[in-house]
Write a protein that holds these residues in place. Structure first.
Motif, PDB file in Angstrom:
ATOM      1  N   LEU A 205       0.829  -1.203   0.000  1.00 57.43           N
ATOM      2  CA  LEU A 205       0.000   0.000   0.000  1.00 57.43           C
ATOM      3  C   LEU A 205       0.865   1.255   0.000  1.00 57.43           C
ATOM      4  O   LEU A 205       0.362   2.372  -0.152  1.00 57.43           O
ATOM      5  N   HIS A 206       2.162   1.093   0.203  1.00 59.73           N
ATOM      6  CA  HIS A 206       3.069   2.252   0.250  1.00 59.73           C
ATOM      7  C   HIS A 206       4.131   2.064  -0.842  1.00 59.73           C
ATOM      8  O   HIS A 206       3.820   2.105  -2.025  1.00 59.73           O
ATOM      9  N   ARG A 239      -7.051  -4.108  -4.965  1.00 62.59           N
ATOM     10  CA  ARG A 239      -6.768  -2.710  -5.311  1.00 62.59           C
ATOM     11  C   ARG A 239      -5.931  -2.659  -6.582  1.00 62.59           C
ATOM     12  O   ARG A 239      -5.120  -3.547  -6.819  1.00 62.59           O
ATOM     13  N   ILE A 240      -6.156  -1.630  -7.365  1.00 63.90           N
ATOM     14  CA  ILE A 240      -5.386  -1.476  -8.601  1.00 63.90           C
ATOM     15  C   ILE A 240      -4.113  -0.711  -8.246  1.00 63.90           C
ATOM     16  O   ILE A 240      -4.152   0.433  -7.805  1.00 63.90           O
ATOM     17  N   GLY A 242      -0.814   1.439  -8.195  1.00 66.40           N
ATOM     18  CA  GLY A 242      -0.430   2.644  -8.938  1.00 66.40           C
ATOM     19  C   GLY A 242      -1.553   3.659  -9.016  1.00 66.40           C
ATOM     20  O   GLY A 242      -1.416   4.679  -9.713  1.00 66.40           O
ATOM     21  N   PHE A 243      -2.658   3.391  -8.306  1.00 60.38           N
ATOM     22  CA  PHE A 243      -3.803   4.324  -8.311  1.00 60.38           C
ATOM     23  C   PHE A 243      -4.274   4.538  -6.879  1.00 60.38           C
ATOM     24  O   PHE A 243      -4.226   3.639  -6.056  1.00 60.38           O
ATOM     25  N   GLY A 244      -4.733   5.763  -6.618  1.00 62.21           N
ATOM     26  CA  GLY A 244      -5.272   6.087  -5.302  1.00 62.21           C
ATOM     27  C   GLY A 244      -4.218   6.671  -4.387  1.00 62.21           C
ATOM     28  O   GLY A 244      -3.017   6.405  -4.555  1.00 62.21           O
ATOM     29  N   HIS A 245      -4.670   7.491  -3.461  1.00 62.97           N
ATOM     30  CA  HIS A 245      -3.752   8.110  -2.505  1.00 62.97           C
ATOM     31  C   HIS A 245      -4.542   8.627  -1.323  1.00 62.97           C
ATOM     32  O   HIS A 245      -5.682   9.068  -1.486  1.00 62.97           O
ATOM     33  N   ARG A 246      -3.946   8.563  -0.136  1.00 65.69           N
ATOM     34  CA  ARG A 246      -4.640   9.068   1.052  1.00 65.69           C
ATOM     35  C   ARG A 246      -4.835  10.591   0.978  1.00 65.69           C
ATOM     36  O   ARG A 246      -5.867  11.113   1.398  1.00 65.69           O
ATOM     37  N   ARG A 249      -6.401  14.050  -4.053  1.00 68.54           N
ATOM     38  CA  ARG A 249      -7.721  13.800  -4.646  1.00 68.54           C
ATOM     39  C   ARG A 249      -7.681  14.102  -6.136  1.00 68.54           C
ATOM     40  O   ARG A 249      -8.640  13.905  -6.860  1.00 68.54           O
ATOM     41  N   LYS A 293     -15.902   3.086  -7.925  1.00 70.20           N
ATOM     42  CA  LYS A 293     -15.772   3.830  -6.657  1.00 70.20           C
ATOM     43  C   LYS A 293     -16.191   5.290  -6.872  1.00 70.20           C
ATOM     44  O   LYS A 293     -15.369   6.213  -6.752  1.00 70.20           O
ATOM     45  N   GLN A 295     -17.746   7.288  -5.184  1.00 69.77           N
ATOM     46  CA  GLN A 295     -17.708   8.152  -3.986  1.00 69.77           C
ATOM     47  C   GLN A 295     -16.323   8.757  -3.766  1.00 69.77           C
ATOM     48  O   GLN A 295     -16.166   9.662  -2.952  1.00 69.77           O
ATOM     49  N   ARG A 296     -15.290   8.240  -4.460  1.00 75.44           N
ATOM     50  CA  ARG A 296     -13.918   8.645  -4.198  1.00 75.44           C
ATOM     51  C   ARG A 296     -13.212   8.998  -5.512  1.00 75.44           C
ATOM     52  O   ARG A 296     -13.353   8.260  -6.481  1.00 75.44           O
ATOM     53  N   ILE A 298     -10.230   8.578  -7.409  1.00 71.81           N
ATOM     54  CA  ILE A 298      -9.009   7.750  -7.373  1.00 71.81           C
ATOM     55  C   ILE A 298      -8.222   8.001  -8.667  1.00 71.81           C
ATOM     56  O   ILE A 298      -8.699   7.703  -9.764  1.00 71.81           O
ATOM     57  N   ASN A 301      -1.150   7.436  -9.181  1.00 71.66           N
ATOM     58  CA  ASN A 301      -0.151   7.896  -8.210  1.00 71.66           C
ATOM     59  C   ASN A 301       1.270   7.662  -8.734  1.00 71.66           C
ATOM     60  O   ASN A 301       1.480   7.134  -9.831  1.00 71.66           O
ATOM     61  N   GLU A 303       3.535   5.620  -8.214  1.00 74.33           N
ATOM     62  CA  GLU A 303       4.100   4.290  -8.453  1.00 74.33           C
ATOM     63  C   GLU A 303       3.885   3.776  -9.878  1.00 74.33           C
ATOM     64  O   GLU A 303       4.635   2.932 -10.347  1.00 74.33           O
TER      65      GLU A 303
END
Ligand code: COA
Length: 361
Positions: A205-206, A239-240, A242-246, A249, A293, A295-296, A298, A301, A303
């Protein structure tokens, strides 16, 4: 309370700021685009270290000192390397770093900057049954890392790797930087703090994401249908990578910097068709994620294009997180020093929700 400490401010820092809504990264007063491709990694190490070590020399002297540290680390650790290739290359690097002294001086810090760059190529070569190539103290850091990996380093690849190291050098209070600061707050030495960062960075995840990005691209190529493959992954709860981040946005600004680097390499190193394929997959993933998703937001990122860049530079996917560590170690050290200087132990509270003992009347 959010389990992931979302939105909790746990430190004040002069080192970097991640603007998740605007998609901007600032490193000590400089935007990422100002630094990436323009400053050498050694210069960014100096930028991050400034004020955190008493005896910090100028840019050129510091880069020479990093070169000398590479030689020192190689000579110090080489006799111990023979048993490490039995581990995966990340664990081998971490084990090698654990053998370094655990002080707080600039010399300790420079050994830690040098160590991932020296250990990663040496362990990869030993794993292939080849002799490690010793470092060249006079070479530029990124150039030397590639030379130790494959014996030569083209200027284009060295420049690409240097830009990568700068791009990932620091990034707010991410999981590994937080882990580093927690350990530094106990006044443990820099090696202990960096080992904490290394432990956190390893997870998928990191910093463990770029290797799986390559696996995903290969699997999608074999399947022949990107959208169907991606939809199936989401349906399985995966989870895919290379996509998404805390925090972000919008698109991670580092993704665009690295994509531009890969595009420049494409004409010279025949990564062009790989890039074109990756861009197709990226678009398909963004479309699939938007529907799955809603609602978010994504987005891509860092990676995703890290994977392409490090593949082009000749690193096997098993070593991608090592190279991430080779860049991020500068930020970890600066954060550790900044945290130590506060003199305050990081010690949050937990709320007990377990069973209570029976009270005897
Ligand atoms: N693929 C599929 N779903 C994803 C996703 C991804 N890459 N990233 C986030 N989501 C989903 C979450 O599962 C969650 O879904 P749910 O509400 O249905 O349970 C929703 O989006 C909200 O997630 P969010 O709170 O924004 O993400 P996070 O902060 O918990 O996670 C990451 C951030 C980086 C851990 C996450 O995006 C991720 O796992 N990405 C893949 C690994 C990766 O590339 N890591 C490198 C980061 S630089």
């Amino acid at each position: 309370m959010a389990n992931g400490l979302d939105d909790v401010v746990a430190a004040e820092t002069v080192l970097s700021d991640v603007d998740g809504a605007g998609g901007h990264l600032t490193i000590r007063g400089h935007s990422l685009t100002e630094l990436a491709g323009h400053w050498r990694y050694g210069q960014v190490v100096r930028l991050l270290f400034d004020g955190f070590f008493d005896e910090l020399p100028g840019d050129d002297e510091l880069e020479k000192a990093i070169g000398n540290a590479r030689v020192e680390v190689f000579e110090r650790l080489q006799p111990m390397l023979a048993g490490l290739p039995a581990l995966d290359v990340y664990s081998g690097m971490r084990a090698g770093i654990a053998l370094l002294p655990d002080g707080d001086s600039l010399a300790d810090a420079l050994r830690l900057i040098a160590a991932p760059a020296v250990l990663t190529p040496a362990l990869l070569r030993l794993g292939r049954g080849e002799k490690p190539v010793p470092p060249d103290a006079r070479a530029d850091h990124a150039n030397d890392m590639l030379r130790m990996l494959s014996g030569t380093a083209s200027p284009a690849l060295a420049k690409a790797l240097d830009t990568y190291l700068v791009t990932v050098s620091d990034h707010g209070l991410n999981a590994s930087t937080f882990a580093t600061r927690v350990v530094a707050s106990t006044q443990a030495g820099l090696t202990s703090a960096i080992l904490a960062g290394l432990g956190a960075l390893k997870g998928p995840l990191h910093g463990g994401a770029p290797g799986p990005v390559i696996e995903m691209l290969d699997a999608i190529e074999a399947s022949g249908d990107a959208a169907a493959w991606l939809r199936n992954e989401i349906a399985r709860g995966e989870r895919i990578m290379g996509f998404g981040h805390r925090i972000y946005r919008v698109r991670d600004p580092r993704a665009d910097v690295l994509k531009a680097v890969v595009r420049r390499l494409g004409t010279r190193c025949e990564t062009g068709s790989r890039l074109a394929f990756a861009e197709t997959v990226e678009q398909a993933a963004l479309d699939v994620l938007r529907v799955a998703k809603p609602q978010r937001s994504i987005q891509t990122n860092v990676e995703f294009y890290t994977a392409l860049l490090l593949e082009a530079a000749g690193f096997p996917k098993e070593a991608f997180s090592n190279v991430f560590a080779a860049g991020r170690v500068a930020g970890w050290i600066a954060h550790a020093r900044e945290q130590q200087a506060t003199g305050r132990l990081i010690r949050p509270k937990s709320r007990y929700v377990g069973p209570v003992p029976d009270l005897v009347a």
